[in-house]
Design a protein around this motif. Structure first.
Motif, PDB file in Angstrom:
ATOM      1  N   THR A   1       3.014  10.155   4.497  1.00  0.00           N
ATOM      2  CA  THR A   1       3.298  11.102   3.434  1.00  0.00           C
ATOM      3  C   THR A   1       4.774  11.050   3.092  1.00  0.00           C
ATOM      4  N   GLY A   2       5.621  10.986   4.112  1.00  0.00           N
ATOM      5  CA  GLY A   2       7.061  10.896   3.890  1.00  0.00           C
ATOM      6  C   GLY A   2       7.403   9.666   3.089  1.00  0.00           C
ATOM      7  N   ALA A   3       6.788   8.539   3.465  1.00  0.00           N
ATOM      8  CA  ALA A   3       7.081   7.287   2.792  1.00  0.00           C
ATOM      9  C   ALA A   3       6.658   7.342   1.326  1.00  0.00           C
ATOM     10  N   SER A   4       5.474   7.918   1.051  1.00  0.00           N
ATOM     11  CA  SER A   4       5.044   7.907  -0.345  1.00  0.00           C
ATOM     12  C   SER A   4       5.854   8.908  -1.172  1.00  0.00           C
ATOM     13  N   LEU A   5       6.334   9.957  -0.534  1.00  0.00           N
ATOM     14  CA  LEU A   5       7.219  10.891  -1.244  1.00  0.00           C
ATOM     15  C   LEU A   5       8.495  10.154  -1.634  1.00  0.00           C
ATOM     16  N   GLY A   6       9.022   9.347  -0.703  1.00  0.00           N
ATOM     17  CA  GLY A   6      10.217   8.551  -0.969  1.00  0.00           C
ATOM     18  C   GLY A   6       9.999   7.628  -2.151  1.00  0.00           C
ATOM     19  N   GLN A   7       8.811   6.974  -2.142  1.00  0.00           N
ATOM     20  CA  GLN A   7       8.477   6.064  -3.239  1.00  0.00           C
ATOM     21  C   GLN A   7       8.513   6.777  -4.585  1.00  0.00           C
ATOM     22  N   ILE A   8       7.889   7.967  -4.606  1.00  0.00           N
ATOM     23  CA  ILE A   8       7.802   8.705  -5.856  1.00  0.00           C
ATOM     24  C   ILE A   8       9.197   9.080  -6.363  1.00  0.00           C
ATOM     25  N   LEU A   9      10.071   9.508  -5.442  1.00  0.00           N
ATOM     26  CA  LEU A   9      11.428   9.892  -5.840  1.00  0.00           C
ATOM     27  C   LEU A   9      12.180   8.702  -6.422  1.00  0.00           C
ATOM     28  N   VAL A  10      12.051   7.547  -5.743  1.00  0.00           N
ATOM     29  CA  VAL A  10      12.777   6.369  -6.215  1.00  0.00           C
ATOM     30  C   VAL A  10      12.279   5.953  -7.595  1.00  0.00           C
ATOM     31  N   ILE A  11      10.944   5.861  -7.746  1.00  0.00           N
ATOM     32  CA  ILE A  11      10.382   5.444  -9.028  1.00  0.00           C
ATOM     33  C   ILE A  11      10.766   6.440 -10.130  1.00  0.00           C
ATOM     34  N   GLY A  12      10.629   7.728  -9.807  1.00  0.00           N
ATOM     35  CA  GLY A  12      10.967   8.759 -10.789  1.00  0.00           C
ATOM     36  C   GLY A  12      12.424   8.670 -11.212  1.00  0.00           C
ATOM     37  N   GLY A  13      13.308   8.452 -10.242  1.00  0.00           N
ATOM     38  CA  GLY A  13      14.737   8.351 -10.528  1.00  0.00           C
ATOM     39  C   GLY A  13      15.029   7.188 -11.465  1.00  0.00           C
ATOM     40  N   PHE A  14      14.406   6.043 -11.165  1.00  0.00           N
ATOM     41  CA  PHE A  14      14.588   4.864 -12.019  1.00  0.00           C
ATOM     42  C   PHE A  14      14.159   5.148 -13.445  1.00  0.00           C
ATOM     43  N   ILE A  15      12.988   5.764 -13.586  1.00  0.00           N
ATOM     44  CA  ILE A  15      12.468   6.028 -14.925  1.00  0.00           C
ATOM     45  C   ILE A  15      13.425   6.942 -15.700  1.00  0.00           C
ATOM     46  N   LEU A  16      13.908   7.978 -15.038  1.00  0.00           N
ATOM     47  CA  LEU A  16      14.823   8.898 -15.713  1.00  0.00           C
ATOM     48  C   LEU A  16      16.114   8.193 -16.120  1.00  0.00           C
ATOM     49  N   PHE A  17      16.638   7.386 -15.182  1.00  0.00           N
ATOM     50  CA  PHE A  17      17.911   6.724 -15.423  1.00  0.00           C
ATOM     51  C   PHE A  17      17.808   5.726 -16.582  1.00  0.00           C
ATOM     52  N   TYR A  18      16.851   4.780 -16.470  1.00  0.00           N
ATOM     53  CA  TYR A  18      16.717   3.768 -17.518  1.00  0.00           C
ATOM     54  C   TYR A  18      16.245   4.387 -18.825  1.00  0.00           C
ATOM     55  N   GLY A  19      15.412   5.388 -18.727  1.00  0.00           N
ATOM     56  CA  GLY A  19      14.938   6.069 -19.931  1.00  0.00           C
ATOM     57  C   GLY A  19      16.117   6.647 -20.723  1.00  0.00           C
ATOM     58  N   SER A  20      17.034   7.283 -20.006  1.00  0.00           N
ATOM     59  CA  SER A  20      18.184   7.885 -20.682  1.00  0.00           C
ATOM     60  C   SER A  20      19.048   6.803 -21.330  1.00  0.00           C
ATOM     61  N   CYS A  21      19.272   5.695 -20.596  1.00  0.00           N
ATOM     62  CA  CYS A  21      20.089   4.605 -21.134  1.00  0.00           C
ATOM     63  C   CYS A  21      19.477   4.073 -22.418  1.00  0.00           C
ATOM     64  N   ILE A  22      18.149   3.807 -22.356  1.00  0.00           N
ATOM     65  CA  ILE A  22      17.464   3.256 -23.519  1.00  0.00           C
ATOM     66  C   ILE A  22      17.549   4.236 -24.689  1.00  0.00           C
ATOM     67  N   TYR A  23      17.348   5.499 -24.370  1.00  0.00           N
ATOM     68  CA  TYR A  23      17.390   6.526 -25.415  1.00  0.00           C
ATOM     69  C   TYR A  23      18.755   6.543 -26.122  1.00  0.00           C
ATOM     70  N   LEU A  24      19.818   6.514 -25.316  1.00  0.00           N
ATOM     71  CA  LEU A  24      21.159   6.550 -25.884  1.00  0.00           C
ATOM     72  C   LEU A  24      21.430   5.319 -26.745  1.00  0.00           C
ATOM     73  N   ALA A  25      21.026   4.128 -26.221  1.00  0.00           N
ATOM     74  CA  ALA A  25      21.268   2.898 -26.957  1.00  0.00           C
ATOM     75  C   ALA A  25      20.521   2.899 -28.289  1.00  0.00           C
ATOM     76  N   LEU A  26      19.269   3.314 -28.226  1.00  0.00           N
ATOM     77  CA  LEU A  26      18.461   3.320 -29.442  1.00  0.00           C
ATOM     78  C   LEU A  26      19.018   4.289 -30.484  1.00  0.00           C
ATOM     79  N   LYS A  27      19.395   5.466 -29.983  1.00  0.00           N
ATOM     80  CA  LYS A  27      19.881   6.508 -30.875  1.00  0.00           C
ATOM     81  C   LYS A  27      21.071   5.981 -31.701  1.00  0.00           C
ATOM     82  N   GLU A  28      21.982   5.285 -30.994  1.00  0.00           N
ATOM     83  CA  GLU A  28      23.160   4.701 -31.621  1.00  0.00           C
ATOM     84  C   GLU A  28      22.761   3.718 -32.719  1.00  0.00           C
ATOM     85  N   MET A  29      21.844   2.796 -32.307  1.00  0.00           N
ATOM     86  CA  MET A  29      21.451   1.724 -33.204  1.00  0.00           C
ATOM     87  C   MET A  29      20.697   2.236 -34.440  1.00  0.00           C
TER      88      MET A  29
END
Ligand SMILES: [Zn+2]
Lengths: 174, 150
Positions: free
Chosen positions: B76-104
């Motif tokens: 359970t601990g391991a899968s919680l870790g997985q979820i946090l990492v994946i979620g963090g990546f999505i938020l991070f890259y999502g924000s970057c993409i959003y900012l880049a697109l908005k500019e363009m």
């Protein structure tokens, strides 16, 4: 990915070779199936018992031989399952016991053992288990008292009564 | 002296198991020499005991063994870790993409095809990623040992 329970167990273990997880699981499973008669139920009880012990830290805290103690945990788990069984389930398991050996197994195993196993299977749980704890699991009277939570002084007479019952049932085969 | 066989039986059982005091042990040995019935009972007990020790009961399957030895809390601990990492990546890259697109998209000099094409690529990538994650979750929820052997 799972971290094996075994790794946690090894820390507190060492003095008794027969107390490793495989050996305990095997004995535990045998007792569980002897009490429950159904493979899946027995496997569940073993799994639950191992987890309970390791997570509570009891496994590593325990000093000395662990087998009787582990069998006690298995027994309690199995009796819980028995208590929760509905009458129709019990009937289904009884049916299962009747033909629990495939023909090939029955031939392989000699006939007398097969009959004893069947007779034990239809005996009262308390009588069946005391015989098996002694003759199959090879526990001492003191260990049997620990597993069954009865007074050590009563083991000999209870065991004798159970053996008497089995001997009655087996009389014509002996 | 006539043997009181029924009373002796309990002792025979204890004798068989090596659980008698020395006094009782000797008593049983004397009785068995004198009383044929007790000697016969003892032989039957001994035979049954030997047979019972050799009965074959089923064993756990390899799959059940593995499953029992797995540690659910660590999992359970391991899968919680997985979820946090994946979620963090999505938020991070999502924000970057959003900012880049908005500019363009806001820039009037950006060609129209890029204005349509780039969001399409990112959207498609998002859909693919989501479906892979959903598949993984489904796979981990179904018992991995279910099909092995029952
Ligand atoms: Zn006698």
């Amino acid at each position: 990915m799972g971290i094996a329970l075994r790794d946690k167990m090894n820390a507190g273990q060492g003095e008794n070779a027969q107390d490793d997880i495989e050996s305990l699981s095997d004995h535990g499973f045998a007792l569980a199936i002897q009490l429950l008669g159904r493979h899946e139920d027995a496997a569940d009880v073993v799994q639950d018992s191992l987890r309970k012990l390791v997570h509570s830290g009891q496994y590593n805290a325990r000093r000395g031989p662990k087998r009787a103690w582990f069998l006690k945990v298995i027994r309690n788990g199995a009796l819980d399952v028995l208590r929760k069984r509905k009458p129709e389930e019990e009937a289904a398991v009884a049916q299962l016991k009747d033909d629990d050996l495939s023909p090939a197994e029955a031939v392989e195993q000699n006939e007398l053992k097969h009959i004893i196993r069947q007779q034990l299977g239809t005996m009262d749980v308390a009588q069946r288990e005391i015989i098996l704890l002694r003759d199959f699991h090879d526990l001492t009277y003191a260990e049997i008292a620990e597993v069954m939570e009865i007074r050590a002084g009563t083991v000999m007479s209870r065991l004798h009564r159970a053996r008497q019952e089995l001997r009655q049932r087996m009389r014509r085969y002996l | 002296m006539k043997c009181n066989c029924e009373d002796i039986e309990t002792l025979l059982s204890g004798y068989l198991d090596g659980e008698l005091t020395q006094g009782d042990r000797q008593r049983v040995e004397v009785i068995m020499e004198d009383c044929e019935d007790c000697a016969k009972t003892f032989e039957e007990m001994k035979k049954l005991r030997g047979e019972i020790g050799g009965i074959e009961y089923e064993h756990m399957t390899e799959a059940e063994r593995l499953k029992a030895a797995k540690d659910p809390v660590a999992e359970t601990g391991a899968s919680l870790g997985q979820i946090l990492v994946i979620g963090g990546f999505i938020l991070f890259y999502g924000s970057c993409i959003y900012l880049a697109l908005k500019e363009m998209l806001a820039n009037p000099d950006t060609p129209i095809l890029i204005k349509i094409g780039l969001p399409a690529i990112f959207l498609g990538f998002g859909v693919l990623l989501t479906s892979v994650v959903i598949d993984r979750i489904k796979a981990s929820k179904t018992d991995p040992y279910k099909d092995v052997e029952i």
